[in-house]
Design a protein around this motif. Structure first.
Motif, PDB file in Angstrom:
ATOM      1  N   ASP A   1     -41.132 -36.211  60.223  1.00 16.69           N
ATOM      2  CA  ASP A   1     -40.758 -36.947  61.434  1.00 16.69           C
ATOM      3  C   ASP A   1     -42.042 -37.517  62.046  1.00 16.69           C
ATOM      4  O   ASP A   1     -42.554 -37.031  63.034  1.00 16.69           O
ATOM      5  CB  ASP A   1     -40.003 -36.060  62.419  1.00 16.69           C
ATOM      6  CG  ASP A   1     -40.744 -34.771  62.755  1.00 16.69           C
ATOM      7  OD1 ASP A   1     -41.588 -34.341  61.946  1.00 16.69           O
ATOM      8  OD2 ASP A   1     -40.479 -34.194  63.834  1.00 16.69           O
ATOM      9  N   TYR A   2     -42.555 -38.577  61.409  1.00 10.22           N
ATOM     10  CA  TYR A   2     -43.841 -39.142  61.778  1.00 10.22           C
ATOM     11  C   TYR A   2     -43.794 -39.830  63.138  1.00 10.22           C
ATOM     12  O   TYR A   2     -42.782 -40.380  63.540  1.00 10.22           O
ATOM     13  CB  TYR A   2     -44.313 -40.157  60.728  1.00 10.22           C
ATOM     14  CG  TYR A   2     -44.326 -39.612  59.327  1.00 10.22           C
ATOM     15  CD1 TYR A   2     -44.971 -38.430  59.017  1.00 10.22           C
ATOM     16  CD2 TYR A   2     -43.681 -40.292  58.312  1.00 10.22           C
ATOM     17  CE1 TYR A   2     -44.982 -37.937  57.727  1.00 10.22           C
ATOM     18  CE2 TYR A   2     -43.682 -39.810  57.016  1.00 10.22           C
ATOM     19  CZ  TYR A   2     -44.336 -38.623  56.730  1.00 10.22           C
ATOM     20  OH  TYR A   2     -44.333 -38.147  55.455  1.00 10.22           O
ATOM     21  N   SER A   3     -44.927 -39.822  63.784  1.00  7.32           N
ATOM     22  CA  SER A   3     -45.108 -40.506  65.059  1.00  7.32           C
ATOM     23  C   SER A   3     -45.643 -41.911  64.792  1.00  7.32           C
ATOM     24  O   SER A   3     -46.200 -42.185  63.726  1.00  7.32           O
ATOM     25  CB  SER A   3     -46.106 -39.721  65.919  1.00  7.32           C
ATOM     26  OG  SER A   3     -46.450 -40.456  67.068  1.00  7.32           O
ATOM     27  N   SER A   4     -45.495 -42.789  65.761  1.00 13.97           N
ATOM     28  CA  SER A   4     -46.106 -44.119  65.674  1.00 13.97           C
ATOM     29  C   SER A   4     -47.410 -44.165  66.475  1.00 13.97           C
ATOM     30  O   SER A   4     -48.048 -45.206  66.571  1.00 13.97           O
ATOM     31  CB  SER A   4     -45.136 -45.181  66.188  1.00 13.97           C
ATOM     32  OG  SER A   4     -44.797 -44.906  67.533  1.00 13.97           O
ATOM     33  N   ASP A   5     -47.825 -43.012  67.003  1.00 16.96           N
ATOM     34  CA  ASP A   5     -49.035 -42.910  67.816  1.00 16.96           C
ATOM     35  C   ASP A   5     -50.269 -42.923  66.906  1.00 16.96           C
ATOM     36  O   ASP A   5     -50.620 -41.909  66.291  1.00 16.96           O
ATOM     37  CB  ASP A   5     -48.996 -41.628  68.647  1.00 16.96           C
ATOM     38  CG  ASP A   5     -50.213 -41.446  69.540  1.00 16.96           C
ATOM     39  OD1 ASP A   5     -51.158 -42.263  69.461  1.00 16.96           O
ATOM     40  OD2 ASP A   5     -50.235 -40.460  70.306  1.00 16.96           O
TER      41      ASP A   5
ATOM     42  N   LEU B   1     -53.154 -40.246  66.479  1.00 19.18           N
ATOM     43  CA  LEU B   1     -52.983 -39.013  65.707  1.00 19.18           C
ATOM     44  C   LEU B   1     -53.504 -39.229  64.283  1.00 19.18           C
ATOM     45  O   LEU B   1     -53.995 -40.300  63.938  1.00 19.18           O
ATOM     46  CB  LEU B   1     -51.506 -38.610  65.694  1.00 19.18           C
ATOM     47  CG  LEU B   1     -50.883 -38.326  67.068  1.00 19.18           C
ATOM     48  CD1 LEU B   1     -49.386 -38.090  66.933  1.00 19.18           C
ATOM     49  CD2 LEU B   1     -51.559 -37.144  67.738  1.00 19.18           C
TER      50      LEU B   1
ATOM     51  N   GLY C   1     -47.086 -43.058  58.695  1.00 18.19           N
ATOM     52  CA  GLY C   1     -46.932 -42.727  60.103  1.00 18.19           C
ATOM     53  C   GLY C   1     -48.084 -41.824  60.494  1.00 18.19           C
ATOM     54  O   GLY C   1     -49.086 -41.734  59.780  1.00 18.19           O
ATOM     55  N   TYR C   2     -47.900 -41.088  61.598  1.00 20.89           N
ATOM     56  CA  TYR C   2     -48.982 -40.265  62.125  1.00 20.89           C
ATOM     57  C   TYR C   2     -48.441 -38.878  62.466  1.00 20.89           C
ATOM     58  O   TYR C   2     -47.260 -38.712  62.755  1.00 20.89           O
ATOM     59  CB  TYR C   2     -49.592 -40.938  63.357  1.00 20.89           C
ATOM     60  CG  TYR C   2     -50.146 -42.301  63.020  1.00 20.89           C
ATOM     61  CD1 TYR C   2     -51.458 -42.448  62.604  1.00 20.89           C
ATOM     62  CD2 TYR C   2     -49.335 -43.431  63.075  1.00 20.89           C
ATOM     63  CE1 TYR C   2     -51.963 -43.692  62.267  1.00 20.89           C
ATOM     64  CE2 TYR C   2     -49.835 -44.680  62.740  1.00 20.89           C
ATOM     65  CZ  TYR C   2     -51.138 -44.810  62.332  1.00 20.89           C
ATOM     66  OH  TYR C   2     -51.644 -46.028  61.995  1.00 20.89           O
ATOM     67  N   THR C   3     -49.337 -37.884  62.415  1.00 18.97           N
ATOM     68  CA  THR C   3     -48.934 -36.512  62.685  1.00 18.97           C
ATOM     69  C   THR C   3     -50.005 -35.790  63.492  1.00 18.97           C
ATOM     70  O   THR C   3     -51.172 -36.170  63.464  1.00 18.97           O
ATOM     71  CB  THR C   3     -48.672 -35.744  61.369  1.00 18.97           C
ATOM     72  OG1 THR C   3     -48.182 -34.453  61.666  1.00 18.97           O
ATOM     73  CG2 THR C   3     -49.930 -35.618  60.522  1.00 18.97           C
ATOM     74  N   SER C   4     -49.575 -34.725  64.146  1.00 18.74           N
ATOM     75  CA  SER C   4     -50.531 -33.877  64.871  1.00 18.74           C
ATOM     76  C   SER C   4     -50.735 -32.553  64.134  1.00 18.74           C
ATOM     77  O   SER C   4     -51.366 -31.638  64.645  1.00 18.74           O
ATOM     78  CB  SER C   4     -50.028 -33.618  66.296  1.00 18.74           C
ATOM     79  OG  SER C   4     -48.759 -33.001  66.251  1.00 18.74           O
TER      80      SER C   4
END
Length: 173
Positions: free
Chosen positions: A30-34, A37, A50-53
């Motif tokens: 469930d990747y972020s668009s931020d 990260l 996408g991006y992850t923390s």
């Protein structure tokens, strides 16, 4: 630039080491668009999924991510996570420039001939010509500059396409 007398023949495995990506694979997709990260990468056309923390980031410096099935590869100069175990993380051995080696791997025009892992059996044994480390660095910087110029020109072409579309819309209002 053509190979000269001071270029030496090596197998790819003499120039690069590889690391399995298991400890860098994301657990959740469930990747972020931020974009502040950590990017999650794939070696194919999508590249940044996408991006992850999540923790467990690859941050050992520039490398090549190589898809063992499709033979796609990308040069990566930043920290990241990956999605797939089919990726090999390639690092330059001492005396070899990673960006130069990326350009060499790309120039091989590799293509898969079966759905299998190719890197160890097919790519590592390939013989390549390599100049001194100083020449590798010069060549690598040249290709970096060319890539930067291509990116600027692509952006310019995109802006011109948008301007053309705008003008066409205004003509037929």
């Amino acid at each position: 630039m053509t190979p000269e007398d001071d270029w030496t023949e090596y197998a790819v495995q003499d120039c690069l080491t590889y690391e399995q990506p298991a400890k860098y694979i994301v657990k959740h997709t469930d990747y972020s668009s931020d974009s502040t990260l950590t990017p999650v990468l794939t070696a194919n056309k999508g590249f940044i999924l996408g991006y992850t923390s999540e923790q467990g980031i690859y941050q050992k410096g520039a490398c090549i991510i190589f898809d063992d099935f499709t033979l796609d590869c990308k040069y990566v100069p930043f920290a990241f996570k990956v999605k797939s175990s089919a990726i090999k993380i390639l690092q330059a051995r001492k005396g070899f420039d990673i960006r130069f080696m990326f350009e060499v791997i790309k120039s091989l025009s590799l293509s898969p001939f079966a759905h299998k892992r190719h890197y160890i059996s097919e790519v590592e044994p390939i013989k390549i010509l390599v100049p001194s480390f100083a020449k590798q660095e010069k060549i690598a910087r040249l290709f970096e500059a060319l890539d930067e110029r291509l990116a600027v020109e692509k952006e310019y072409a995109t802006l011109l396409q948008k301007q053309k579309a705008y003008l066409l819309r205004q003509m037929f209002v």
